[in-house]
Design a protein around this motif. Structure first.
Motif, PDB file in Angstrom:
ATOM      1  N   SER A   1      24.600 -45.198 -41.778  1.00  0.00           N
ATOM      2  CA  SER A   1      24.206 -43.807 -42.026  1.00  0.00           C
ATOM      3  C   SER A   1      23.626 -43.166 -40.764  1.00  0.00           C
ATOM      4  O   SER A   1      23.812 -41.968 -40.540  1.00  0.00           O
ATOM      5  CB  SER A   1      23.265 -43.678 -43.223  1.00  0.00           C
ATOM      6  OG  SER A   1      22.119 -44.451 -43.059  1.00  0.00           O
ATOM      7  N   ASP A   2      22.950 -43.935 -39.932  1.00  0.00           N
ATOM      8  CA  ASP A   2      22.526 -43.362 -38.645  1.00  0.00           C
ATOM      9  C   ASP A   2      23.757 -43.058 -37.787  1.00  0.00           C
ATOM     10  O   ASP A   2      23.845 -42.013 -37.135  1.00  0.00           O
ATOM     11  CB  ASP A   2      21.634 -44.348 -37.863  1.00  0.00           C
ATOM     12  CG  ASP A   2      20.147 -44.148 -38.161  1.00  0.00           C
ATOM     13  OD1 ASP A   2      19.835 -43.692 -39.278  1.00  0.00           O
ATOM     14  OD2 ASP A   2      19.314 -44.454 -37.286  1.00  0.00           O
ATOM     15  N   GLU A   3      24.713 -43.954 -37.811  1.00  0.00           N
ATOM     16  CA  GLU A   3      25.938 -43.719 -37.039  1.00  0.00           C
ATOM     17  C   GLU A   3      26.638 -42.444 -37.527  1.00  0.00           C
ATOM     18  O   GLU A   3      27.048 -41.602 -36.730  1.00  0.00           O
ATOM     19  CB  GLU A   3      26.885 -44.924 -37.175  1.00  0.00           C
ATOM     20  CG  GLU A   3      28.104 -44.786 -36.285  1.00  0.00           C
ATOM     21  CD  GLU A   3      29.228 -45.748 -36.649  1.00  0.00           C
ATOM     22  OE1 GLU A   3      29.162 -46.415 -37.689  1.00  0.00           O
ATOM     23  OE2 GLU A   3      30.199 -45.795 -35.861  1.00  0.00           O
TER      24      GLU A   3
ATOM     25  N   ILE B   1      21.174 -42.097 -51.532  1.00  0.00           N
ATOM     26  CA  ILE B   1      22.386 -41.286 -51.433  1.00  0.00           C
ATOM     27  C   ILE B   1      22.283 -40.397 -50.207  1.00  0.00           C
ATOM     28  O   ILE B   1      21.336 -39.611 -50.083  1.00  0.00           O
ATOM     29  CB  ILE B   1      22.535 -40.444 -52.726  1.00  0.00           C
ATOM     30  CG1 ILE B   1      22.541 -41.397 -53.930  1.00  0.00           C
ATOM     31  CG2 ILE B   1      23.779 -39.589 -52.688  1.00  0.00           C
ATOM     32  CD1 ILE B   1      22.466 -40.691 -55.256  1.00  0.00           C
ATOM     33  N   ARG B   2      23.235 -40.542 -49.293  1.00  0.00           N
ATOM     34  CA  ARG B   2      23.173 -39.801 -48.032  1.00  0.00           C
ATOM     35  C   ARG B   2      24.464 -39.020 -47.801  1.00  0.00           C
ATOM     36  O   ARG B   2      25.464 -39.578 -47.373  1.00  0.00           O
ATOM     37  CB  ARG B   2      22.928 -40.782 -46.875  1.00  0.00           C
ATOM     38  CG  ARG B   2      21.627 -41.540 -47.047  1.00  0.00           C
ATOM     39  CD  ARG B   2      21.258 -42.443 -45.895  1.00  0.00           C
ATOM     40  NE  ARG B   2      19.844 -42.788 -45.993  1.00  0.00           N
ATOM     41  CZ  ARG B   2      19.161 -43.507 -45.116  1.00  0.00           C
ATOM     42  NH1 ARG B   2      19.761 -43.966 -44.048  1.00  0.00           N
ATOM     43  NH2 ARG B   2      17.885 -43.750 -45.280  1.00  0.00           N
ATOM     44  N   PRO B   3      24.434 -37.730 -48.087  1.00  0.00           N
ATOM     45  CA  PRO B   3      25.632 -36.921 -47.859  1.00  0.00           C
ATOM     46  C   PRO B   3      25.805 -36.610 -46.370  1.00  0.00           C
ATOM     47  O   PRO B   3      24.834 -36.338 -45.674  1.00  0.00           O
ATOM     48  CB  PRO B   3      25.363 -35.619 -48.632  1.00  0.00           C
ATOM     49  CG  PRO B   3      23.997 -35.733 -49.204  1.00  0.00           C
ATOM     50  CD  PRO B   3      23.333 -36.945 -48.662  1.00  0.00           C
TER      51      PRO B   3
ATOM     52  N   GLY C   1      24.113 -50.075 -44.965  1.00  0.00           N
ATOM     53  CA  GLY C   1      23.936 -48.650 -45.243  1.00  0.00           C
ATOM     54  C   GLY C   1      22.950 -48.012 -44.281  1.00  0.00           C
ATOM     55  O   GLY C   1      23.118 -46.863 -43.855  1.00  0.00           O
ATOM     56  N   ASP C   2      21.916 -48.750 -43.937  1.00  0.00           N
ATOM     57  CA  ASP C   2      20.936 -48.232 -42.976  1.00  0.00           C
ATOM     58  C   ASP C   2      21.630 -47.943 -41.647  1.00  0.00           C
ATOM     59  O   ASP C   2      21.465 -46.871 -41.054  1.00  0.00           O
ATOM     60  CB  ASP C   2      19.829 -49.281 -42.786  1.00  0.00           C
ATOM     61  CG  ASP C   2      18.781 -48.816 -41.800  1.00  0.00           C
ATOM     62  OD1 ASP C   2      18.358 -47.661 -41.905  1.00  0.00           O
ATOM     63  OD2 ASP C   2      18.411 -49.611 -40.917  1.00  0.00           O
ATOM     64  N   ILE C   3      22.432 -48.893 -41.216  1.00  0.00           N
ATOM     65  CA  ILE C   3      23.045 -48.767 -39.893  1.00  0.00           C
ATOM     66  C   ILE C   3      24.144 -47.699 -39.874  1.00  0.00           C
ATOM     67  O   ILE C   3      24.148 -46.802 -39.022  1.00  0.00           O
ATOM     68  CB  ILE C   3      23.605 -50.135 -39.441  1.00  0.00           C
ATOM     69  CG1 ILE C   3      22.448 -51.146 -39.312  1.00  0.00           C
ATOM     70  CG2 ILE C   3      24.377 -50.007 -38.127  1.00  0.00           C
ATOM     71  CD1 ILE C   3      22.872 -52.589 -39.136  1.00  0.00           C
TER      72      ILE C   3
HETATM   73 MG    MG Z   1      17.417 -46.030 -41.208  1.00  0.00          MG
END
Ligand code: MG
Ligand code: IPM
Length: 371
Positions: free
Chosen positions: A248-250, A106-108, A244-246
């Motif tokens: 979320s960095d963006e 979970i990434r707010p 999701g990895d990509i």
């Molecule tokens: Mg990552």
């Protein structure tokens, strides 16, 4: 409240930022009368150097017996630049996620008004940005079968998802959306990938149980663009592991710096909390990294223990530092404070040592670390 926390400092800037988060947790424990005990464990390049194994069995055992895990960062260039390395630091984190069944990451993502002028995006696009990414964490291409042909000319990574894997994180995301602005966006590539079509089918079915939540579907390429041109439209984003990895960095660009974003990985047992940034080896040991991603991860950890007041106090302390221009080098490369100063200010605020009306000059004198 008594809680036992496994601390995995990891690689690069991991140890430094995690120390600031522990300092803030200690300030919370003292201020609110809690007792947190810490057990330090190895993982990543650090663990490979010391034991030959990126995830020693003791780390798994301690994590399974803990109330929560606070983790720093993983990765080292000596492995990144060696494609033939037999063991890699990241294997440790992936194995820990799998061993603890941490299926939801979970990434707010929040945009801080005081940092908006530093973002590469126009300020009018950032005002009011507040969304949360639910990234599936134990399936997909990360964990599918990997092959490399004997002649080294052909490689493959399978992307596999089961209905159950999709359903369990989807329910969590829908329940979260119900508590927020009641909008969920599934990000996939259903025009090309079979796994994405399964995601869509499962999410469509589950959505009938959450009629109050409005559901949108976006292809990941379009989502990547929408995140930059109209990020305000998002409330809860649900997506598979790699996408999701990509994204979320963006998305971290919206908050001003990759160093700002925390994450919680939850599953069936103990949950793990870590900043979304990597190990940033160029900054290791220089006291210049941003500790806020780690400190806000500690706030998520407290929230997971249902310590809401305590989590809010950390967030207030973070906002206070940002609003007063106490920022690290990633945010302001010319007029920055050292990481340890920011950690100290945040824990002082938590302890009530900094009054509401502050005297910035005194703080600068007291810290004497301004460049
Ligand atoms: Mg990552
Ligand atoms: C993350 C990281 C990890 C991932 C790496 C270090 C394996 O990028 O947590 O986002 O890809 O999941």
């Amino acid at each position: 409240m008594k809680k036992h926390i496994v601390v995995i400092e990891g690689d690069g800037i991991g140890p430094e930022v995690t120390r600031q988060a522990v300092r803030v947790l200690d300030a919370i424990a003292e201020y609110y009368g809690h007792e947190f005990t810490y057990q330090y464990c190895l993982m990543g390049a650090d663990a490979i150097d010391k034991t030959g194994n990126p995830l020693p069995d003791e780390t798994i055992a301690a994590s399974l017996n803990s109330d929560a895990i606070l983790f720093g960062a993983i990765g080292h260039p000596k492995f990144d630049n060696d494609p033939s390395a037999k063991v890699r630091p990241e294997q440790g984190l992936l194995k820990l996620r799998k061993s603890l069944q941490l299926f939801a990451n979970i990434r707010p993502v929040t945009s801080y008004t005081s940092l908006q002028h530093l973002s590469p995006l126009k300020v009018d696009r950032l005002e009011g940005v507040d969304f949360i990414i639910f990234r599936e964490l134990t399936g997909g291409i990360y964990f599918g079968k990997k092959t490399l042909s004997e002649d080294g000319q052909t490689a493959s990574d399978d992307c596999v998802y089961t209905r159950d894997e999709i359903a369990r994180i989807s329910h969590l995301a829908f329940q979260y959306a119900q508590k927020r602005r009641k909008k969920l966006t599934l990000v996939d590539k259903a025009n090309v990938l079979e796994t994405s079509r399964l995601w869509r089918r499962v999410v469509q079915e589950i959505s009938t149980e959450y009629k109050d939540v409005q559901v949108d579907y976006l292809f990941v390429d379009n989502a990547a663009m929408q995140l930059m041109i109209n990020p305000k439209q998002f409330d809860v984003i649900l997506t598979e592991n790699m996408f999701g990895d990509i994204i979320s960095d963006e998305a971290s660009v919206l908050s001003g710096s990759l160093g700002m974003l925390p994450s919680a990985s939850i599953g069936t047992g103990a949950a793990l909390f870590e900043p979304i940034h990597g190990s940033y080896p160029q900054a290791a040991g220089k006291d210049i990294a941003n500790p806020i991603g780690s400190i806000l991860s500690a706030a998520l950890l407290l929230e997971h223990f249902d310590l809401k007041k305590e989590a809010t106090r950390i967030r207030e302390a973070v906002s206070w530092t940002l609003e007063n221009g106490f920022v690290t080098k990633d945010i302001d490369p010319t007029n920055f404070y050292f990481m340890s100063t920011i950690g100290e200010l945040i824990s002082d605020f938590v302890s009530g040592k900094i009054p509401g009306a502050i005297n910035k000059e005194n703080i600068e004198l007291r810290k004497s670390t301004i460049i």
